[in-house]
Write a protein that holds these residues in place. Structure first.
Motif, PDB file in Angstrom:
ATOM      1  N   ILE A  42      12.848  -0.187   8.042  1.00  0.00           N
ATOM      2  CA  ILE A  42      11.227   0.395   8.689  1.00  0.00           C
ATOM      3  C   ILE A  42      11.328  -0.869   9.814  1.00  0.00           C
ATOM      4  CG2 ILE A  42      10.562   1.029   6.500  1.00  0.00           C
ATOM      5  CD1 ILE A  42       9.072  -1.913   6.304  1.00  0.00           C
ATOM      6  N   GLY A  43      12.199  -1.707  10.231  1.00  0.00           N
ATOM      7  CA  GLY A  43      12.085  -2.356  11.470  1.00  0.00           C
ATOM      8  C   GLY A  43      11.489  -3.995  10.906  1.00  0.00           C
ATOM      9  N   THR A  44      11.578  -4.980  11.875  1.00  0.00           N
ATOM     10  CA  THR A  44      11.406  -6.199  11.207  1.00  0.00           C
ATOM     11  C   THR A  44       9.893  -6.622  11.602  1.00  0.00           C
ATOM     12  OG1 THR A  44      12.068  -6.721  13.294  1.00  0.00           O
ATOM     13  CG2 THR A  44      13.686  -7.143  11.755  1.00  0.00           C
ATOM     14  N   TRP A  45       9.170  -5.878  12.419  1.00  0.00           N
ATOM     15  CA  TRP A  45       7.894  -6.467  12.595  1.00  0.00           C
ATOM     16  C   TRP A  45       6.968  -5.133  12.852  1.00  0.00           C
ATOM     17  CZ3 TRP A  45       7.279 -11.395  12.251  1.00  0.00           C
ATOM     18  CH2 TRP A  45       8.234 -12.162  12.139  1.00  0.00           C
ATOM     19  N   PHE A  46       5.759  -5.117  12.778  1.00  0.00           N
ATOM     20  CA  PHE A  46       4.623  -4.184  13.053  1.00  0.00           C
ATOM     21  C   PHE A  46       3.488  -4.900  14.152  1.00  0.00           C
ATOM     22  CE2 PHE A  46       0.111  -2.911  12.512  1.00  0.00           C
ATOM     23  CZ  PHE A  46       0.321  -1.459  12.893  1.00  0.00           C
ATOM     24  N   ARG A  47       3.560  -3.971  15.353  1.00  0.00           N
ATOM     25  CA  ARG A  47       2.248  -4.583  16.230  1.00  0.00           C
ATOM     26  C   ARG A  47       1.476  -3.347  16.187  1.00  0.00           C
ATOM     27  NH1 ARG A  47       4.124  -6.953  21.594  1.00  0.00           N
ATOM     28  NH2 ARG A  47       4.124  -9.174  20.309  1.00  0.00           N
TER      29      ARG A  47
ATOM     30  N   LEU B 152      -8.514  -3.774   8.091  1.00  0.00           N
ATOM     31  CA  LEU B 152      -7.815  -2.686   7.385  1.00  0.00           C
ATOM     32  C   LEU B 152      -6.397  -2.391   7.753  1.00  0.00           C
ATOM     33  CD1 LEU B 152      -7.996   0.036   5.837  1.00  0.00           C
ATOM     34  CD2 LEU B 152      -9.205   1.082   7.880  1.00  0.00           C
ATOM     35  N   VAL B 153      -6.302  -2.350   9.017  1.00  0.00           N
ATOM     36  CA  VAL B 153      -5.003  -2.275   9.748  1.00  0.00           C
ATOM     37  C   VAL B 153      -3.883  -3.196   9.275  1.00  0.00           C
ATOM     38  CG1 VAL B 153      -3.731  -1.917  11.765  1.00  0.00           C
ATOM     39  CG2 VAL B 153      -5.752  -0.761  11.632  1.00  0.00           C
ATOM     40  N   ALA B 154      -4.555  -4.719   9.219  1.00  0.00           N
ATOM     41  CA  ALA B 154      -3.452  -5.681   8.678  1.00  0.00           C
ATOM     42  C   ALA B 154      -3.105  -5.318   7.123  1.00  0.00           C
ATOM     43  CB  ALA B 154      -3.992  -6.898   8.896  1.00  0.00           C
ATOM     44  N   ARG B 155      -3.991  -4.904   6.403  1.00  0.00           N
ATOM     45  CA  ARG B 155      -3.720  -4.646   5.028  1.00  0.00           C
ATOM     46  C   ARG B 155      -2.839  -3.278   4.805  1.00  0.00           C
ATOM     47  NH1 ARG B 155      -5.681  -1.009   1.628  1.00  0.00           N
ATOM     48  NH2 ARG B 155      -7.527  -0.552   2.642  1.00  0.00           N
ATOM     49  N   LEU B 156      -2.890  -2.423   5.563  1.00  0.00           N
ATOM     50  CA  LEU B 156      -2.064  -1.156   5.831  1.00  0.00           C
ATOM     51  C   LEU B 156      -0.782  -1.496   5.998  1.00  0.00           C
ATOM     52  CD1 LEU B 156      -4.609   1.560   7.227  1.00  0.00           C
ATOM     53  CD2 LEU B 156      -3.984   1.138   4.681  1.00  0.00           C
ATOM     54  N   ALA B 157      -0.503  -2.314   6.881  1.00  0.00           N
ATOM     55  CA  ALA B 157       0.613  -2.724   7.414  1.00  0.00           C
ATOM     56  C   ALA B 157       1.555  -3.613   6.113  1.00  0.00           C
ATOM     57  CB  ALA B 157       0.558  -3.458   8.811  1.00  0.00           C
ATOM     58  N   GLN B 158       0.842  -4.265   5.562  1.00  0.00           N
ATOM     59  CA  GLN B 158       1.631  -4.796   4.434  1.00  0.00           C
ATOM     60  C   GLN B 158       1.738  -4.079   3.312  1.00  0.00           C
ATOM     61  OE1 GLN B 158      -1.565  -8.049   3.721  1.00  0.00           O
ATOM     62  NE2 GLN B 158      -0.088  -9.565   4.326  1.00  0.00           N
TER      63      GLN B 158
ATOM     64  N   ALA C 132      -1.134   6.782   8.442  1.00  0.00           N
ATOM     65  CA  ALA C 132       0.062   7.922   8.969  1.00  0.00           C
ATOM     66  C   ALA C 132       0.641   7.217  10.422  1.00  0.00           C
ATOM     67  CB  ALA C 132      -0.481   9.298   9.078  1.00  0.00           C
ATOM     68  N   GLU C 133      -0.001   6.628  11.055  1.00  0.00           N
ATOM     69  CA  GLU C 133       0.276   6.114  12.402  1.00  0.00           C
ATOM     70  C   GLU C 133       1.645   4.976  11.872  1.00  0.00           C
ATOM     71  OE1 GLU C 133      -0.105   6.405  15.623  1.00  0.00           O
ATOM     72  OE2 GLU C 133      -0.721   8.334  15.003  1.00  0.00           O
ATOM     73  N   ILE C 134       1.335   4.220  10.970  1.00  0.00           N
ATOM     74  CA  ILE C 134       1.952   3.017  10.695  1.00  0.00           C
ATOM     75  C   ILE C 134       3.226   3.641   9.896  1.00  0.00           C
ATOM     76  CG2 ILE C 134       2.293   0.983   9.159  1.00  0.00           C
ATOM     77  CD1 ILE C 134      -0.663   0.560   9.661  1.00  0.00           C
ATOM     78  N   THR C 135       3.040   4.471   8.762  1.00  0.00           N
ATOM     79  CA  THR C 135       4.225   4.961   7.972  1.00  0.00           C
ATOM     80  C   THR C 135       4.965   6.002   8.726  1.00  0.00           C
ATOM     81  OG1 THR C 135       2.708   6.622   6.954  1.00  0.00           O
ATOM     82  CG2 THR C 135       3.186   4.499   6.096  1.00  0.00           C
ATOM     83  N   GLY C 136       4.309   6.719   9.684  1.00  0.00           N
ATOM     84  CA  GLY C 136       5.158   7.506  10.604  1.00  0.00           C
ATOM     85  C   GLY C 136       6.348   7.172  11.360  1.00  0.00           C
ATOM     86  N   CYS C 137       6.073   6.001  11.949  1.00  0.00           N
ATOM     87  CA  CYS C 137       6.790   5.113  12.649  1.00  0.00           C
ATOM     88  C   CYS C 137       7.905   4.535  11.841  1.00  0.00           C
ATOM     89  CB  CYS C 137       6.358   4.305  13.647  1.00  0.00           C
ATOM     90  SG  CYS C 137       7.456   3.095  14.788  1.00  0.00           S
ATOM     91  N   ALA C 138       7.604   3.894  10.529  1.00  0.00           N
ATOM     92  CA  ALA C 138       8.442   3.251   9.835  1.00  0.00           C
ATOM     93  C   ALA C 138       9.473   4.215   9.510  1.00  0.00           C
ATOM     94  CB  ALA C 138       7.670   2.732   8.464  1.00  0.00           C
TER      95      ALA C 138
END
Length: 259
Positions: free
Chosen positions: A164-169, A179-185, A148-154
């Motif tokens: 959705i933007g060019t990068w995730f940090r 886990l977070v790296a996989r969710l970001a992908q 939810a944190e990743i997709t909410g910002c996206a």
């Protein structure tokens, strides 16, 4: 003068009359001005919002990116997007005054409060990316909350810019957990953007300390972590950019750094 109608002409007249009567031949119309065609107004263009760049996959680079190629005299100054919007405007303007382009990783709730900054960043030629929705410790979250944190910002980035933007940090972490790296992908970000130079500007050590920290560690390909919202960063940035110019290091977006 009496017009003489010959037999041949009389036959032609009768034939023409017969054709008109059957609808085969339209009668001639004389002394009639053709109707003027009404010009149709041109279609009204549908306004479209300029689309932002989308995430790119760089096959020669790892999932976790801490720096770019060490062979090119280019660096990426990356800013965590949060805090006072006036500070953000000041830092962006200062970078542009030096011909520099930066990367902004925006917090979703910050975009909610200051939606105009998304286009301000892109219109200045800078990269814009995802730094989670609420800037919580994402590596410590269960999967559903981290998603939810990743997709909410996206979602907010896509609503404001079309991308959705060019990068995730990841928030509150130098590196993303597996886990977070996989969710970001899964959310559409091929890479997690980290850094190899931490300015520590968020600790408010004073502008000279921020300048020394950045210039003491930066080199070809470096990715520098900086923040909006801190006066020390504003005071340090001109000296950092001037020294980068002197060293021949060009400040570019992360996308350009890796291209």
């Amino acid at each position: 003068m009496v017009q003489v109608i010959t037999p041949d002409r009389r036959t032609a007249i009768r034939t023409a009359a017969a054709l008109v009567a059957t609808g085969t031949l339209a009668p001639a119309i004389t002394n009639c001005t053709p109707p003027t065609a009404t010009a149709k107004p041109p279609p009204t263009p549908t306004p479209s919002r300029p689309r932002a760049p989308t995430p790119r996959h760089f096959p020669s680079h790892p999932t976790h990116l801490t720096h770019g190629p060490r062979t090119n005299p280019r660096v990426a100054l990356t800013f965590h997007g949060a805090g006072n919007p006036t500070t953000a405007h000041t830092l962006l303007t200062e970078a542009e005054r030096h011909g520099a382009h930066v990367t902004v990783l925006a917090v979703g709730t910050w975009l909610d409060a200051h939606p105009d900054l998304a286009r301000r960043i892109l219109d200045g030629g800078h990269d814009l990316g995802n730094h989670t929705l609420n800037h919580r410790d994402i590596n410590a979250m269960p999967e559903a909350e981290a998603t939810a944190e990743i997709t909410g910002c996206a979602t907010r980035l896509k609503h404001l810019t079309g991308s959705i933007g060019t990068w995730f940090r990841p928030s509150r972490a130098t590196r993303a957990s597996p886990l977070v790296a996989r969710l970001a992908q899964d959310a559409g970000y091929p890479h997690v953007l980290s850094y190899d130079v931490d300015s520590l500007d968020f600790t408010s050590p004073g502008a000279p300390a921020v300048t020394r920290k950045v210039l003491g560690e930066i080199r070809n390909g470096s990715v520098v972590s900086l923040h909006f919202g801190y006066p020390d960063t504003i005071a340090a940035l001109p000296a950092v950019l001037e020294e980068l110019d002197r060293r021949g290091l060009r400040a570019v977006t992360t996308t350009e750094l890796l291209s």
